[in-house]
Design a protein around this motif. Structure first.
Motif, mmCIF file in Angstrom:
data_model
loop_
_atom_site.group_PDB
_atom_site.id
_atom_site.type_symbol
_atom_site.label_atom_id
_atom_site.label_comp_id
_atom_site.label_asym_id
_atom_site.label_seq_id
_atom_site.Cartn_x
_atom_site.Cartn_y
_atom_site.Cartn_z
ATOM 1 N N TRP A 19 0.937 -0.710 0.096
ATOM 2 C CA TRP A 19 0.256 -0.556 -0.218
ATOM 3 C C TRP A 19 1.437 1.316 -0.166
ATOM 4 O O TRP A 19 1.576 1.284 1.105
ATOM 5 C CB TRP A 19 -1.338 0.275 1.212
ATOM 6 N N ASP A 20 0.901 2.165 -1.089
ATOM 7 C CA ASP A 20 1.256 3.485 -0.858
ATOM 8 C C ASP A 20 2.793 3.400 -0.708
ATOM 9 O O ASP A 20 3.852 3.732 -0.085
ATOM 10 C CB ASP A 20 0.855 3.761 0.187
ATOM 11 N N ARG A 24 5.817 5.354 0.575
ATOM 12 C CA ARG A 24 6.948 4.521 1.856
ATOM 13 C C ARG A 24 8.346 5.014 1.085
ATOM 14 O O ARG A 24 8.835 4.989 2.282
ATOM 15 C CB ARG A 24 6.208 3.279 2.148
ATOM 16 N N TYR A 41 5.739 7.426 6.757
ATOM 17 C CA TYR A 41 4.522 7.434 5.993
ATOM 18 C C TYR A 41 3.901 6.369 7.098
ATOM 19 O O TYR A 41 3.819 5.284 7.102
ATOM 20 C CB TYR A 41 4.785 7.399 4.801
ATOM 21 N N SER A 42 2.881 6.745 7.002
ATOM 22 C CA SER A 42 0.848 6.706 8.108
ATOM 23 C C SER A 42 0.631 5.814 6.744
ATOM 24 O O SER A 42 -0.314 6.867 6.495
ATOM 25 C CB SER A 42 0.639 7.612 8.901
ATOM 26 N N LEU A 43 0.628 5.419 6.656
ATOM 27 C CA LEU A 43 -1.064 4.676 6.304
ATOM 28 C C LEU A 43 -2.358 5.047 6.573
ATOM 29 O O LEU A 43 -3.632 5.255 6.023
ATOM 30 C CB LEU A 43 -1.056 2.943 5.784
ATOM 31 N N SER A 44 -2.581 4.817 7.436
ATOM 32 C CA SER A 44 -3.734 5.073 8.231
ATOM 33 C C SER A 44 -3.760 6.773 7.988
ATOM 34 O O SER A 44 -4.896 6.795 7.693
ATOM 35 C CB SER A 44 -3.661 5.522 9.337
ATOM 36 N N LYS A 45 -3.166 7.845 8.072
ATOM 37 C CA LYS A 45 -3.105 8.880 8.353
ATOM 38 C C LYS A 45 -3.316 9.835 6.271
ATOM 39 O O LYS A 45 -3.456 10.927 6.714
ATOM 40 C CB LYS A 45 -2.981 9.621 9.309
ATOM 41 N N ARG A 46 -2.754 8.975 5.946
ATOM 42 C CA ARG A 46 -1.691 9.216 4.810
ATOM 43 C C ARG A 46 -1.185 10.618 4.660
ATOM 44 O O ARG A 46 -1.011 11.483 4.232
ATOM 45 C CB ARG A 46 -2.912 9.605 3.548
ATOM 46 N N SER A 47 -0.525 9.900 5.485
ATOM 47 C CA SER A 47 1.132 11.680 6.658
ATOM 48 C C SER A 47 2.037 11.564 6.009
ATOM 49 O O SER A 47 2.545 9.828 6.510
ATOM 50 C CB SER A 47 0.945 11.990 7.519
ATOM 51 N N THR A 65 1.740 15.925 5.174
ATOM 52 C CA THR A 65 0.777 14.964 3.877
ATOM 53 C C THR A 65 1.556 15.222 2.985
ATOM 54 O O THR A 65 1.636 14.194 1.516
ATOM 55 C CB THR A 65 -0.547 16.269 3.699
#
Length: 112
Positions: A19-20, A24, A41-47, A65
């Protein structure tokens, strides 16, 4: 009971989705470029998050972001660190002669 997880079924490869992946990878690149920071990189917050690794009485962490914005915040944090560590400059203080006259107070409406 049916399905591939049933006991006795042969092991099968499952597609692993990353994911992403580009975000990452960018976080990993920033961690390598900025040696005093750990970036992830936070997958849950997209930040993007960056945590400073230098000694500090408080945790130094920034969140943005985009990679450009997180790098800007990292620069600001490093500048704040340098400004706090720098000794005060004498140019902003009063001169000794001005300090001497400022210390004298008026008595009865006149300078002493």
């Amino acid at each position: 009971m049916t399905g591939r997880h049933r006991e006795g079924q042969p092991y099968s490869l499952v597609y692993r989705r990353v994911w992403d992946g580009p975000a990452r990878a960018e976080a990993e690149r920033l961690s390598q470029v900025w040696s005093e920071w750990t970036v992830f990189y936070s997958l849950s917050k997209r930040s993007f998050y960056a945590v400073a690794s230098w000694d500090s009485p408080q945790l130094v962490m920034v969140e943005e972001t985009t990679t450009e914005a997180v790098e800007e915040r990292m620069r600001e944090a490093e500048m704040n660190r340098l400004l706090q560590a720098a000794p005060p400059q004498r140019g902003g203080e009063e001169s000794p002669s001005a300090e001497g006259t400022a210390g004298k107070r008026r008595r009865g409406g006149r300078a002493a």
